[in-house]
Design a protein around this motif. Structure first.
Motif, PDB file in Angstrom:
ATOM      1  N   ALA A 210       0.822  -1.217   0.000  1.00 57.38           N
ATOM      2  CA  ALA A 210       0.000   0.000   0.000  1.00 57.38           C
ATOM      3  C   ALA A 210       0.852   1.261   0.000  1.00 57.38           C
ATOM      4  CB  ALA A 210      -0.914  -0.009   1.225  1.00 57.38           C
ATOM      5  N   ILE A 211       2.149   1.105  -0.266  1.00 66.56           N
ATOM      6  CA  ILE A 211       3.074   2.220  -0.035  1.00 66.56           C
ATOM      7  C   ILE A 211       2.784   3.418  -0.946  1.00 66.56           C
ATOM      8  CG2 ILE A 211       4.979   1.490  -1.572  1.00 66.56           C
ATOM      9  CD1 ILE A 211       6.122   2.264   1.746  1.00 66.56           C
ATOM     10  N   ARG A 212       2.405   3.122  -2.187  1.00 66.96           N
ATOM     11  CA  ARG A 212       2.040   4.212  -3.117  1.00 66.96           C
ATOM     12  C   ARG A 212       0.755   3.809  -3.828  1.00 66.96           C
ATOM     13  NH1 ARG A 212       7.445   4.162  -2.829  1.00 66.96           N
ATOM     14  NH2 ARG A 212       7.470   2.205  -3.940  1.00 66.96           N
ATOM     15  N   ASP A 213       0.088   4.816  -4.370  1.00 66.62           N
ATOM     16  CA  ASP A 213      -1.194   4.566  -5.006  1.00 66.62           C
ATOM     17  C   ASP A 213      -1.065   3.565  -6.163  1.00 66.62           C
ATOM     18  OD1 ASP A 213      -3.976   5.154  -5.296  1.00 66.62           O
ATOM     19  OD2 ASP A 213      -3.406   6.121  -7.183  1.00 66.62           O
TER      20      ASP A 213
ATOM     21  N   VAL B   4      17.776   8.529   1.968  1.00 64.88           N
ATOM     22  CA  VAL B   4      17.914   9.921   2.415  1.00 64.88           C
ATOM     23  C   VAL B   4      16.599  10.675   2.205  1.00 64.88           C
ATOM     24  CG1 VAL B   4      18.872  10.817   0.227  1.00 64.88           C
ATOM     25  CG2 VAL B   4      19.400  11.968   2.366  1.00 64.88           C
ATOM     26  N   GLN B   5      15.859  10.311   1.199  1.00 64.75           N
ATOM     27  CA  GLN B   5      14.533  10.867   0.837  1.00 64.75           C
ATOM     28  C   GLN B   5      14.588  12.254   0.206  1.00 64.75           C
ATOM     29  OE1 GLN B   5      12.529   8.503   0.936  1.00 64.75           O
ATOM     30  NE2 GLN B   5      12.815   7.266   2.772  1.00 64.75           N
ATOM     31  N   SER B   6      15.423  13.162   0.763  1.00 67.09           N
ATOM     32  CA  SER B   6      15.509  14.509   0.191  1.00 67.09           C
ATOM     33  C   SER B   6      16.835  15.144   0.604  1.00 67.09           C
ATOM     34  CB  SER B   6      14.347  15.369   0.712  1.00 67.09           C
ATOM     35  OG  SER B   6      14.573  16.731   0.381  1.00 67.09           O
TER      36      SER B   6
ATOM     37  N   THR C 285       6.245  11.327   7.737  1.00 66.30           N
ATOM     38  CA  THR C 285       4.898  11.868   7.504  1.00 66.30           C
ATOM     39  C   THR C 285       4.269  11.390   6.198  1.00 66.30           C
ATOM     40  OG1 THR C 285       5.878  13.857   6.557  1.00 66.30           O
ATOM     41  CG2 THR C 285       5.265  13.940   8.884  1.00 66.30           C
ATOM     42  N   PHE C 286       5.100  10.845   5.269  1.00 66.51           N
ATOM     43  CA  PHE C 286       4.568  10.377   3.983  1.00 66.51           C
ATOM     44  C   PHE C 286       4.167   8.904   4.009  1.00 66.51           C
ATOM     45  CE2 PHE C 286       9.218  10.300   4.002  1.00 66.51           C
ATOM     46  CZ  PHE C 286       9.454   8.931   3.869  1.00 66.51           C
ATOM     47  N   CYS C 287       4.519   8.196   5.081  1.00 65.01           N
ATOM     48  CA  CYS C 287       4.546   6.731   4.994  1.00 65.01           C
ATOM     49  C   CYS C 287       3.394   6.049   5.717  1.00 65.01           C
ATOM     50  CB  CYS C 287       5.874   6.235   5.547  1.00 65.01           C
ATOM     51  SG  CYS C 287       6.061   4.461   5.352  1.00 65.01           S
TER      52      CYS C 287
ATOM     53  N   THR D  46      20.146   4.442  -2.074  1.00 67.64           N
ATOM     54  CA  THR D  46      19.240   5.313  -1.323  1.00 67.64           C
ATOM     55  C   THR D  46      17.831   5.284  -1.907  1.00 67.64           C
ATOM     56  OG1 THR D  46      19.173   7.509  -0.302  1.00 67.64           O
ATOM     57  CG2 THR D  46      19.560   7.457  -2.671  1.00 67.64           C
ATOM     58  N   ASP D  47      16.901   5.872  -1.167  1.00 66.11           N
ATOM     59  CA  ASP D  47      15.550   6.136  -1.683  1.00 66.11           C
ATOM     60  C   ASP D  47      15.373   7.648  -1.732  1.00 66.11           C
ATOM     61  OD1 ASP D  47      14.935   3.440  -1.610  1.00 66.11           O
ATOM     62  OD2 ASP D  47      13.783   3.565   0.254  1.00 66.11           O
ATOM     63  N   ILE D  48      14.714   8.116  -2.778  1.00 66.56           N
ATOM     64  CA  ILE D  48      14.429   9.549  -2.919  1.00 66.56           C
ATOM     65  C   ILE D  48      12.951   9.705  -3.274  1.00 66.56           C
ATOM     66  CG2 ILE D  48      14.909  11.669  -4.238  1.00 66.56           C
ATOM     67  CD1 ILE D  48      17.508  10.888  -3.084  1.00 66.56           C
ATOM     68  N   ILE D  49      12.305  10.658  -2.635  1.00 71.05           N
ATOM     69  CA  ILE D  49      10.932  11.009  -3.024  1.00 71.05           C
ATOM     70  C   ILE D  49      10.976  12.398  -3.656  1.00 71.05           C
ATOM     71  CG2 ILE D  49       8.613  11.553  -2.186  1.00 71.05           C
ATOM     72  CD1 ILE D  49       9.060   9.588   0.084  1.00 71.05           C
ATOM     73  N   VAL D  50      10.412  12.534  -4.833  1.00 64.62           N
ATOM     74  CA  VAL D  50      10.320  13.876  -5.428  1.00 64.62           C
ATOM     75  C   VAL D  50       8.880  14.367  -5.345  1.00 64.62           C
ATOM     76  CG1 VAL D  50      12.237  13.550  -7.040  1.00 64.62           C
ATOM     77  CG2 VAL D  50       9.901  13.109  -7.807  1.00 64.62           C
TER      78      VAL D  50
ATOM     79  N   PHE E 212      11.102   7.850  -6.371  1.00 66.04           N
ATOM     80  CA  PHE E 212       9.643   7.768  -6.417  1.00 66.04           C
ATOM     81  C   PHE E 212       8.989   9.140  -6.523  1.00 66.04           C
ATOM     82  CE2 PHE E 212      11.398   4.622  -3.401  1.00 66.04           C
ATOM     83  CZ  PHE E 212      11.121   3.450  -4.105  1.00 66.04           C
ATOM     84  N   LEU E 213       7.829   9.159  -7.178  1.00 64.64           N
ATOM     85  CA  LEU E 213       6.958  10.339  -7.128  1.00 64.64           C
ATOM     86  C   LEU E 213       6.225  10.290  -5.797  1.00 64.64           C
ATOM     87  CD1 LEU E 213       5.072  10.124 -10.568  1.00 64.64           C
ATOM     88  CD2 LEU E 213       7.083  11.490 -10.019  1.00 64.64           C
ATOM     89  N   TYR E 214       6.105  11.405  -5.140  1.00 71.74           N
ATOM     90  CA  TYR E 214       5.337  11.426  -3.899  1.00 71.74           C
ATOM     91  C   TYR E 214       3.890  11.033  -4.179  1.00 71.74           C
ATOM     92  CZ  TYR E 214       2.506  13.120  -0.093  1.00 71.74           C
ATOM     93  OH  TYR E 214       1.566  13.185   0.902  1.00 71.74           O
ATOM     94  N   SER E 215       3.374  10.144  -3.336  1.00 69.79           N
ATOM     95  CA  SER E 215       1.999   9.681  -3.486  1.00 69.79           C
ATOM     96  C   SER E 215       1.293   9.855  -2.142  1.00 69.79           C
ATOM     97  CB  SER E 215       2.049   8.202  -3.910  1.00 69.79           C
ATOM     98  OG  SER E 215       0.820   7.583  -3.776  1.00 69.79           O
ATOM     99  N   PRO E 216       0.275  10.707  -2.081  1.00 71.25           N
ATOM    100  CA  PRO E 216      -0.388  10.948  -0.789  1.00 71.25           C
ATOM    101  C   PRO E 216      -1.088   9.689  -0.278  1.00 71.25           C
ATOM    102  CG  PRO E 216      -1.093  12.526  -2.483  1.00 71.25           C
ATOM    103  CD  PRO E 216      -0.339  11.454  -3.181  1.00 71.25           C
ATOM    104  N   ARG E 217      -0.903   9.384   1.007  1.00 72.46           N
ATOM    105  CA  ARG E 217      -1.524   8.197   1.590  1.00 72.46           C
ATOM    106  C   ARG E 217      -2.418   8.599   2.745  1.00 72.46           C
ATOM    107  NH1 ARG E 217      -2.086   5.835  -1.796  1.00 72.46           N
ATOM    108  NH2 ARG E 217      -2.138   3.685  -1.069  1.00 72.46           N
ATOM    109  N   GLU E 218      -3.627   8.097   2.723  1.00 75.38           N
ATOM    110  CA  GLU E 218      -4.587   8.410   3.769  1.00 75.38           C
ATOM    111  C   GLU E 218      -4.034   8.001   5.134  1.00 75.38           C
ATOM    112  OE1 GLU E 218      -8.250   6.927   2.270  1.00 75.38           O
ATOM    113  OE2 GLU E 218      -9.413   7.970   3.824  1.00 75.38           O
TER     114      GLU E 218
HETATM  115  N1  5AD Z   1       5.100   8.298  -1.748  1.00 75.62           N
HETATM  116  C1  5AD Z   1       6.241   8.027  -2.427  1.00 75.62           C
HETATM  117  N2  5AD Z   1       7.211   7.237  -1.961  1.00 75.62           N
HETATM  118  C2  5AD Z   1       7.038   6.699  -0.726  1.00 75.62           C
HETATM  119  N3  5AD Z   1       7.827   5.893   0.006  1.00 75.62           N
HETATM  120  C3  5AD Z   1       7.198   5.624   1.156  1.00 75.62           C
HETATM  121  N4  5AD Z   1       6.005   6.236   1.189  1.00 75.62           N
HETATM  122  C4  5AD Z   1       5.885   6.934   0.029  1.00 75.62           C
HETATM  123  C5  5AD Z   1       4.889   7.772  -0.513  1.00 75.62           C
HETATM  124  N5  5AD Z   1       3.775   8.052   0.147  1.00 75.62           N
HETATM  125  C6  5AD Z   1       9.160   5.463  -0.422  1.00 75.62           C
HETATM  126  C7  5AD Z   1      10.246   5.965   0.531  1.00 75.62           C
HETATM  127  C8  5AD Z   1      10.650   4.714   1.252  1.00 75.62           C
HETATM  128  C9  5AD Z   1      10.420   3.653   0.212  1.00 75.62           C
HETATM  129  C10 5AD Z   1      10.310   2.270   0.730  1.00 75.62           C
HETATM  130  O1  5AD Z   1       9.223   4.052  -0.410  1.00 75.62           O
HETATM  131  O2  5AD Z   1      11.316   6.457  -0.246  1.00 75.62           O
HETATM  132  O3  5AD Z   1      11.991   4.743   1.707  1.00 75.62           O
END
Ligand code: 5AD
Ligand code: SF4
Length: 482
Positions: free
Chosen positions: A85-88, A297-299, A196-198, A335-339, A367-373
């Motif tokens: 369920a991590i991203r849409d 690092v995420q950002s 806060t995104f997870c 690393t993981d990065i969210i944009v 990854f593209l940021y994906s809003p999660r409820e």
């Molecule tokens: N949107 C995008 N990427 C996400 N991750 C976690 N939640 C989200 C989200 N809502 C990414 C983070 C994390 C990886 C497992 O998934 O980068 O480290």
């Protein structure tokens, strides 16, 4: 072979149901297949390695309850989708798959379909209500109930079990592994970090660690049964702690490295906040702990890191990398990065680009940021337009590809120790594929004895020395030299 323990199923006393034979009802009953074959379970896994490991636990539980396992969906009496369920888009994939499964249900009305894992936990009742095809919905801490839920579902009773637990670690369940040389060992479950995104803290619940002694015993048994590589798994392994033996993650890693000195040991995932000097020193001290760290690092922007509730600054992160490289100059890093996190400006993005350029990761998951409820960021404005998110993502993908390519060129001419994993994906009849301890994929041809016209194979699980001749951004290519 690993011996399976008897699994104690806490659900339902035998007297609460009347066992019914398969001959008279459509229900699945593993006690009553005299002369017949055991009902078959097919498990499809989506998402992270934790889910791969959980699917092995699910298979272990089902097999101990009298089910057979199948890799062929057409043969299945029970289909499980272990979901993410991590991203849409991860969830969208499951919705599509469920549509497709209708065909199997039409063909076999007795088929039981279960949705397991993070999406089950997130959507719960809604899945049963909106997807007619779904019979059972089971969250990550309720897998012991699966055999009973399946049995009831086969009599037409839909079921849902999504309680999260503070204690469930499936410590007594032997996962049913199929790989042969590489095994996942879940050392802890859940996450208390609340980035806060997870959505993970909501779908997998509170952090809890397994007993260190049982983990080390499991590693030993895996070595005895022929495994060559283990990966210690947790959402945030750095906060592993077993209070019964006062063992932290560095201690656990050291104990495991000593117990199975020939085994390659990996771990994932680390959180930069608590990546300790002790852990880095422990890695450096043991040859069999692979020199590869995934450190999301995420950002690259302090402001965004704060909004993400990551608990570290860019400077802290860079200092951790410097320490890692001081102790282990050749350690590979990813690393993981969210944009496009809420409020991410072009300036914030530029800082991420610069950080990636400065650190020069061997690889990155972007990854593209994906809003999660239910997450905190859900309430923040998702204000970076989609096309702009995609543009930023493409920019860092291109950059990372160039950097990975450049780093991999430096391997040309070196001799790498490669654990043979199997035939290569692209040319399975002529090439092998393996991995360095730094987690790079290495492709090399089958060695043939030209005079005798025979192929000298290497067995899966062997360590071979490969001299690298060329490299792409994704793989190294070479010849075996010993
Ligand atoms: N949107 C995008 N990427 C996400 N991750 C976690 N939640 C989200 C989200 N809502 C990414 C983070 C994390 C990886 C497992 O998934 O980068 O480290
Ligand atoms: Fe999610 Fe953060 Fe926990 Fe990782 S550490 S699982 S990103 S909440």
């Amino acid at each position: 072979m690993i011996e399976l323990p008897i699994v104690q199923l806490p659900l339902s006393s035998p007297s609460s149901h009347t066992p019914v034979s398969l001959h008279t009802h459509r229900g699945i009953d593993t006690q009553h297949h005299i002369g017949g074959t055991a009902p078959k379970v097919y498990v499809e896994t989506y998402g992270c390695q934790m889910n791969v490991s959980d699917s092995e636990i699910v298979r272990g539980i089902m097999q101990a309850s009298g089910y057979a396992l199948t890799n062929t969906i057409d043969d299945a009496d029970v289909i499980f989708l272990n979901t993410c369920a991590i991203r849409d888009n991860a969830e969208r994939k499951i919705h599509e798959r469920l549509m497709h499964l209708k065909y199997y249900k039409k063909r076999n009305r007795a088929l039981v379909v279960g949705v397991l894992g993070c999406m089950a936990e997130r959507m719960r009742q809604e899945l049963i209500e909106t997807k007619q095809i779904v019979d059972i919905v089971v969250g990550p801490d309720e897998y012991r109930k699966l055999p009973e839920l399946v049995r009831r579902a086969s009599f037409g009773e839909k079921g849902i079990a999504v309680k999260l637990s503070r204690v469930e670690t499936y410590d007594d369940i032997e996962p049913l592994r199929t790989d042969g040389i590489s095994a996942w060992i879940t050392i802890m479950r859940g996450c208390d970090k609340f980035c806060t995104f997870c959505v993970v803290p909501f779908t997998r619940g509170r952090e809890r660690s397994r007993s260190a002694r049982l983990i080390v015993d499991e590693a030993q048994r895996l070595w005895d049964s022929g495994f060559k590589e283990i990966t210690l798994l947790g959402q945030n392994v750095n906060s592993y702690y077993d209070p019964s033996s006062d063992t932290d993650f560095a201690d656990l890693l050291r104990m495991t490295a000593r117990a199975v000195p020939q085994m390659r040991i990996r771990y994932t995932t680390s959180h930069p906040y608590d990546m300790s000097n002790k852990l880095i020193a422990t890695m450096a001290e043991h040859n069999n702990i692979c020199k590869y760290i995934h450190l999301p690092v995420q950002s690259g922007s302090d402001r965004i890191l704060q909004a993400m509730n990551r608990h570290y600054s860019v400077e802290h992160y860079k200092e951790r990398i410097r320490t890692i490289r001081t102790y282990m100059p050749h350690c590979a890093l990813s690393t993981d990065i969210i944009v496009g996190f809420p409020t991410e400006t072009l300036e914030d993005h530029r800082m991420t680009v610069e950080l990636m350029e400065e650190i020069r990761y061997d690889g990155a998951y972007m990854f593209l940021y994906s809003p999660r409820e239910r997450t905190k960021a859900w309430k923040m404005p998702d204000d970076v337009p989609h096309e702009e998110k995609v543009r930023r993502l493409n920019e860092i993908i291109d950059q990372q590809q160039r950097i990975s390519h450049e780093i991999n060129q430096q391997s040309i001419g070196t001799i790498e120790q490669v654990l043979v994993e199997g035939p290569s994906r692209r040319n399975p009849h002529t090439e092998w594929q393996g991995r360095t301890d730094t987690n790079k994929v290495v492709i090399f041809p089958h060695r043939t004895d030209a005079a005798a016209h025979t192929r000298l194979g290497y067995a899966v699980g062997n360590i071979v020395h490969v001299q690298i001749e060329r490299a792409s951004s994704a793989s190294l290519f070479g010849q075996v030299v010993g």
